[in-house]
Design a protein around this motif. Structure first.
Motif, PDB file in Angstrom:
ATOM      1  N   ALA A 213       0.800  -1.184   0.039  1.00 30.76           N
ATOM      2  CA  ALA A 213       0.120   0.021   0.100  1.00 30.76           C
ATOM      3  C   ALA A 213       0.996   1.428   0.107  1.00 30.76           C
ATOM      4  CB  ALA A 213      -1.079  -0.002   1.400  1.00 30.76           C
ATOM      5  N   ALA A 214       1.982   1.294   0.669  1.00 34.08           N
ATOM      6  CA  ALA A 214       2.897   2.556   0.940  1.00 34.08           C
ATOM      7  C   ALA A 214       3.584   2.669  -0.479  1.00 34.08           C
ATOM      8  CB  ALA A 214       3.739   2.147   2.082  1.00 34.08           C
ATOM      9  N   ARG A 215       3.556   1.668  -1.260  1.00 35.94           N
ATOM     10  CA  ARG A 215       4.179   1.988  -2.720  1.00 35.94           C
ATOM     11  C   ARG A 215       3.165   2.439  -3.624  1.00 35.94           C
ATOM     12  NH1 ARG A 215       6.743  -3.877  -2.877  1.00 35.94           N
ATOM     13  NH2 ARG A 215       8.755  -4.052  -1.491  1.00 35.94           N
ATOM     14  N   ILE A 216       1.921   2.594  -3.390  1.00 33.67           N
ATOM     15  CA  ILE A 216       1.133   3.002  -4.475  1.00 33.67           C
ATOM     16  C   ILE A 216       1.057   4.559  -4.735  1.00 33.67           C
ATOM     17  CG2 ILE A 216      -1.376   3.026  -5.002  1.00 33.67           C
ATOM     18  CD1 ILE A 216      -1.628   0.435  -3.441  1.00 33.67           C
ATOM     19  N   GLU A 217       1.152   4.839  -5.969  1.00 37.22           N
ATOM     20  CA  GLU A 217       1.122   6.365  -6.383  1.00 37.22           C
ATOM     21  C   GLU A 217      -0.003   6.915  -7.269  1.00 37.22           C
ATOM     22  OE1 GLU A 217       4.994   6.772  -8.059  1.00 37.22           O
ATOM     23  OE2 GLU A 217       6.236   6.701  -6.343  1.00 37.22           O
ATOM     24  N   VAL A 218      -0.799   5.647  -7.706  1.00 40.13           N
ATOM     25  CA  VAL A 218      -1.997   6.282  -8.328  1.00 40.13           C
ATOM     26  C   VAL A 218      -3.180   6.495  -7.509  1.00 40.13           C
ATOM     27  CG1 VAL A 218      -1.259   4.487 -10.312  1.00 40.13           C
ATOM     28  CG2 VAL A 218      -2.997   3.842  -8.443  1.00 40.13           C
ATOM     29  N   PRO A 219      -3.955   7.258  -8.068  1.00 42.11           N
ATOM     30  CA  PRO A 219      -5.323   7.775  -7.115  1.00 42.11           C
ATOM     31  C   PRO A 219      -5.880   6.414  -6.504  1.00 42.11           C
ATOM     32  CG  PRO A 219      -5.148   8.838  -9.234  1.00 42.11           C
ATOM     33  CD  PRO A 219      -4.165   7.787  -9.296  1.00 42.11           C
ATOM     34  N   VAL A 220      -6.533   6.550  -5.314  1.00 44.04           N
ATOM     35  CA  VAL A 220      -7.073   5.309  -4.520  1.00 44.04           C
ATOM     36  C   VAL A 220      -8.164   6.064  -3.878  1.00 44.04           C
ATOM     37  CG1 VAL A 220      -6.818   3.670  -2.749  1.00 44.04           C
ATOM     38  CG2 VAL A 220      -4.614   4.364  -4.011  1.00 44.04           C
ATOM     39  N   LEU A 221      -9.303   5.111  -3.988  1.00 44.14           N
ATOM     40  CA  LEU A 221     -10.458   5.606  -3.174  1.00 44.14           C
ATOM     41  C   LEU A 221     -10.844   4.309  -2.208  1.00 44.14           C
ATOM     42  CD1 LEU A 221     -13.285   6.889  -2.520  1.00 44.14           C
ATOM     43  CD2 LEU A 221     -14.295   5.551  -4.477  1.00 44.14           C
ATOM     44  N   LEU A 222     -10.858   4.471  -1.054  1.00 45.07           N
ATOM     45  CA  LEU A 222     -11.313   3.195  -0.148  1.00 45.07           C
ATOM     46  C   LEU A 222     -12.716   3.443   0.267  1.00 45.07           C
ATOM     47  CD1 LEU A 222     -11.057   1.090   1.951  1.00 45.07           C
ATOM     48  CD2 LEU A 222     -10.053   2.926   3.723  1.00 45.07           C
ATOM     49  N   VAL A 223     -13.478   2.657  -0.096  1.00 39.13           N
ATOM     50  CA  VAL A 223     -14.933   2.615   0.504  1.00 39.13           C
ATOM     51  C   VAL A 223     -15.317   1.634   1.376  1.00 39.13           C
ATOM     52  CG1 VAL A 223     -17.451   2.489  -0.593  1.00 39.13           C
ATOM     53  CG2 VAL A 223     -15.542   3.252  -2.172  1.00 39.13           C
ATOM     54  N   ARG A 224     -15.570   2.133   2.840  1.00 39.60           N
ATOM     55  CA  ARG A 224     -15.727   1.297   3.832  1.00 39.60           C
ATOM     56  C   ARG A 224     -17.187   0.861   4.151  1.00 39.60           C
ATOM     57  NH1 ARG A 224     -17.014   2.671   9.088  1.00 39.60           N
ATOM     58  NH2 ARG A 224     -16.534   0.870  10.545  1.00 39.60           N
ATOM     59  N   GLY A 225     -17.764  -0.049   4.356  1.00 37.48           N
ATOM     60  CA  GLY A 225     -19.051  -0.150   4.883  1.00 37.48           C
ATOM     61  C   GLY A 225     -19.306   0.365   6.015  1.00 37.48           C
ATOM     62  N   GLY A 226     -20.300   1.302   6.455  1.00 41.02           N
ATOM     63  CA  GLY A 226     -20.403   1.870   7.701  1.00 41.02           C
ATOM     64  C   GLY A 226     -20.605   1.091   8.873  1.00 41.02           C
ATOM     65  N   SER A 227     -21.062  -0.088   8.769  1.00 37.85           N
ATOM     66  CA  SER A 227     -21.204  -1.324   9.592  1.00 37.85           C
ATOM     67  C   SER A 227     -20.376  -2.154   9.487  1.00 37.85           C
ATOM     68  CB  SER A 227     -22.764  -1.458   9.702  1.00 37.85           C
ATOM     69  OG  SER A 227     -23.551  -0.519   9.965  1.00 37.85           O
ATOM     70  N   SER A 228     -19.199  -2.279   8.852  1.00 33.17           N
ATOM     71  CA  SER A 228     -18.312  -3.218   8.195  1.00 33.17           C
ATOM     72  C   SER A 228     -17.891  -3.969   9.600  1.00 33.17           C
ATOM     73  CB  SER A 228     -16.982  -2.866   7.635  1.00 33.17           C
ATOM     74  OG  SER A 228     -16.209  -3.829   7.447  1.00 33.17           O
ATOM     75  N   GLU A 229     -18.126  -5.434   9.585  1.00 31.72           N
ATOM     76  CA  GLU A 229     -17.530  -6.196  10.415  1.00 31.72           C
ATOM     77  C   GLU A 229     -16.104  -6.705  10.338  1.00 31.72           C
ATOM     78  OE1 GLU A 229     -19.623  -6.833   8.051  1.00 31.72           O
ATOM     79  OE2 GLU A 229     -20.041  -9.127   7.865  1.00 31.72           O
ATOM     80  N   LEU A 230     -15.321  -6.053   9.160  1.00 31.09           N
ATOM     81  CA  LEU A 230     -14.035  -6.411   8.839  1.00 31.09           C
ATOM     82  C   LEU A 230     -12.977  -5.189   9.024  1.00 31.09           C
ATOM     83  CD1 LEU A 230     -13.092  -8.919   7.978  1.00 31.09           C
ATOM     84  CD2 LEU A 230     -12.819  -8.021   5.740  1.00 31.09           C
ATOM     85  N   VAL A 231     -13.558  -4.230   8.554  1.00 32.16           N
ATOM     86  CA  VAL A 231     -12.798  -2.946   8.346  1.00 32.16           C
ATOM     87  C   VAL A 231     -13.318  -1.851   9.434  1.00 32.16           C
ATOM     88  CG1 VAL A 231     -11.589  -1.112   7.034  1.00 32.16           C
ATOM     89  CG2 VAL A 231     -12.087  -3.418   6.312  1.00 32.16           C
ATOM     90  N   SER A 232     -12.471  -1.584  10.607  1.00 35.67           N
ATOM     91  CA  SER A 232     -12.845  -0.412  11.604  1.00 35.67           C
ATOM     92  C   SER A 232     -12.455   0.880  11.054  1.00 35.67           C
ATOM     93  CB  SER A 232     -12.076  -0.653  12.818  1.00 35.67           C
ATOM     94  OG  SER A 232     -10.870  -0.645  12.680  1.00 35.67           O
ATOM     95  N   GLN A 233     -13.051   1.907  11.763  1.00 34.85           N
ATOM     96  CA  GLN A 233     -12.586   3.157  11.108  1.00 34.85           C
ATOM     97  C   GLN A 233     -11.239   3.584  11.668  1.00 34.85           C
ATOM     98  OE1 GLN A 233     -15.381   5.855  13.519  1.00 34.85           O
ATOM     99  NE2 GLN A 233     -17.042   5.621  11.609  1.00 34.85           N
ATOM    100  N   GLU A 234     -10.611   2.794  12.569  1.00 32.86           N
ATOM    101  CA  GLU A 234      -9.323   2.992  12.687  1.00 32.86           C
ATOM    102  C   GLU A 234      -8.326   2.426  11.934  1.00 32.86           C
ATOM    103  OE1 GLU A 234     -11.718   3.702  16.468  1.00 32.86           O
ATOM    104  OE2 GLU A 234     -11.597   1.942  14.848  1.00 32.86           O
ATOM    105  N   ALA A 235      -8.839   1.298  11.507  1.00 30.51           N
ATOM    106  CA  ALA A 235      -8.057   0.550  10.391  1.00 30.51           C
ATOM    107  C   ALA A 235      -7.927   1.196   9.227  1.00 30.51           C
ATOM    108  CB  ALA A 235      -8.681  -0.506   9.926  1.00 30.51           C
TER     109      ALA A 235
END
Length: 292
Positions: A213-235
């Motif tokens: 991830a730290a190597r990526i230079e192209v534009p990136v959009l992260l879409v998180r499910g607001g109630s995701s059981e996998l990805v927290s807001q901290e993550a």
């Protein structure tokens, strides 16, 4: 239907929407899903001027299975990199969960960029281990015994996703099932994929994905499910620290399967991101001239 042959001979199946010479966008589903999860989003992207390809990952849907039973991250990432290099221009890579991991590694590990931009759907290097265990448990359930009917499979999905309204028809679910010679329905993925996940050592996964991830230079959009059981807001915030040029949005009312939970809002966020990309042959489609 389009077919793409990988270096080991596995053939990947994809559905296509939009003009073949339009800027490409490749949609990659999550583990256990099929290309049909993206239909409405792909149609919208085609209407926006993209050539949208929704692909069955190896071991899923109508695509071929790994003869050696290997379904490690590197195998999927190599497939995505190969798919990207087969396009006439660098594609937008839109990946959910497993598809997002594969896209992140395909771009982050490549000696030269293979994508015009990345959309990662509810996946970051750091994930909740309990959420992972729940997803893997569902995928492993009924893997041997299967279901007596599509309705029985729909009951299992409804119990797993109680927040999602049950569809009036189960015909859409039929595409995610295969009918065996014994007359029973099973999920449309290679059982070896699930066994691989259950036995593989994931201890180095977060570090590996963080480095990519730290190597990526192209534009990136992260879409998180607001109630995701996998990805927290901290993550999600930790991901933005790794990729400070990335855009991050939460989709309210969505769990881990964002596109399936709140498809219209999800697709709107993707379109908004794509509209903000700098113009170019592999990013935004040319806009029609407006007569004065």
């Amino acid at each position: 239907m389009k077919r793409f042959r990988m270096s080991d001979g596995v053939e990947l199946i994809a559905d296509a929407w939009g003009a073949p010479d339009a800027p490409p966008a490749i949609l990659l589903h999550g583990g256990g899903q099929t290309r049909h999860a993206w239909k409405r989003t792909a149609q919208t992207l085609a209407a926006q001027g993209y050539h949208a390809l929704s692909v069955d990952l190896r071991g899923h849907g109508d695509s071929g299975w790994s003869a050696d039973g290997d379904y490690g991250m590197d195998r999927f990432a190599a497939d995505v990199r190969t798919l990207a290099q087969m396009q006439a221009a660098k594609p937008i890579l839109i990946g959910a969960s497993l598809g997002g991991i594969s896209s992140l590694l395909a771009e982050g590990d490549a000696p030269q960029s293979v994508a015009a931009a990345l959309v990662l759907v509810d996946i970051t290097p750091k994930v909740d281990p309990q959420g992972v265990a729940r997803i893997r448990g569902f995928m492993a359930s009924h893997i041997d015994t299967g279901f007596s009917s599509v309705d029985e499979a729909a009951d299992a999905v409804a119990a797993y996703l109680p927040h999602r309204p049950r569809p009036r028809s189960v015909e859409g679910l039929r595409k995610n099932l295969r009918l065996g010679d014994d007359g029973r329905y099973r999920w449309h993925y290679d059982p070896a994929f699930v066994h691989d996940r259950q036995t593989r050592d994931d201890s180095g996964r977060e570090q590996r994905l963080s480095i990519a991830a730290a190597r990526i230079e192209v534009p990136v959009l992260l879409v998180r499910g607001g109630s995701s059981e996998l990805v927290s807001q901290e993550a999600a915030r930790a991901f933005i620290d790794l990729v400070p040029h990335a855009t991050y949005v939460d989709v309210r009312g969505a769990g881990h399967m964002v596109a399936g939970d709140v498809n219209d809002v999800f697709t709107q966020e993707v379109v908004r991101f794509l509209e903000g990309l700098p113009p170019g042959p592999s990013t935004r489609p040319p806009q029609p001239a407006v007569a004065s």
